[in-house]
Design a protein around this motif. Structure first.
Motif, PDB file in Angstrom:
ATOM      1  N   GLN A  95       0.883  -1.154   0.000  1.00  0.00           N
ATOM      2  CA  GLN A  95       0.000   0.000   0.000  1.00  0.00           C
ATOM      3  C   GLN A  95       0.924   1.208   0.000  1.00  0.00           C
ATOM      4  OE1 GLN A  95      -3.559  -0.482   2.232  1.00  0.00           O
ATOM      5  NE2 GLN A  95      -3.809   1.704   2.516  1.00  0.00           N
ATOM      6  N   CYS A  96       1.453   1.598   1.139  1.00  0.00           N
ATOM      7  CA  CYS A  96       2.448   2.677   1.116  1.00  0.00           C
ATOM      8  C   CYS A  96       3.797   2.137   0.673  1.00  0.00           C
ATOM      9  CB  CYS A  96       2.540   3.377   2.468  1.00  0.00           C
ATOM     10  SG  CYS A  96       3.645   2.620   3.669  1.00  0.00           S
ATOM     11  N   CYS A 133      -0.001  -0.177   7.278  1.00  0.00           N
ATOM     12  CA  CYS A 133      -1.176  -0.153   6.403  1.00  0.00           C
ATOM     13  C   CYS A 133      -2.055  -1.385   6.599  1.00  0.00           C
ATOM     14  CB  CYS A 133      -0.746  -0.048   4.944  1.00  0.00           C
ATOM     15  SG  CYS A 133       0.216   1.430   4.580  1.00  0.00           S
TER      16      CYS A 133
END
Length: 160
Positions: A95-96, A133
């Motif tokens: 995600q990040c 995340c």
């Protein structure tokens, strides 16, 4: 001077013996894939392999790697073609992305030790890697998709 191998290449660095391996990798060798997270070996973002074993580079003194083989995320594959890296993409794990190099390095170590881990094995082995995340379900799915697959050990550093 401390001599050691990183991703199949010999290096000699002039560093204080207690300097963390992470800073040598990032600041002296320009290998920025391993990330600084907590500085206390609690989050796993800095995970690398030393002689095939996963370690937290943020607390590993450079003097402890003299004469050893270090593999970083950059050493798995030149082009992201390692089976676990492919699985990470196929399962849309990041995600990040900040923790992912450490997650991947731990997953590779797990699969090299246990080619067919159970869900419990994965949970236990990966518990030292934190993902803010919360992509743990996708991480587990990616690991499961590679389990019992190709011999991961022969892939490490082959084309790096």
């Amino acid at each position: 001077m401390i001599d050691f191998s990183v991703n199949g290449k010999q290096h000699q660095v002039d560093a204080e013996p207690m300097m963390p391996l992470l800073w040598v990798l990032r600041d002296m060798l320009g290998l920025t894939g391993s990330k600084y997270g907590c500085g206390m070996a609690q989050c796993g973002a800095c995970t690398v392999h030393i002689d095939g074993q996963p370690v937290r580079a943020c607390v590993m003194p450079i003097s402890a790697v003299a004469g050893k083989k270090v593999t970083t995320i950059e050493g798995l594959s030149k082009d992201g073609n390692h089976p676990i890296q492919k699985a990470w993409i196929e399962h849309n794990v990041p995600q990040c992305g900040y923790c992912q190099s450490g997650q991947i390095m731990s997953a590779v170590a797990l699969l090299e030790q246990n080619a067919s881990p159970s869900d419990e094995d994965i949970d236990n082995y990966m518990q030292g890697n934190i993902c803010r995340c919360g992509t743990y379900t996708r991480i587990k799915a990616a690991i499961k998709s590679v389990s019992s697959g190709p011999d991961l050990a022969k892939n490490v550093g082959d084309d790096a």
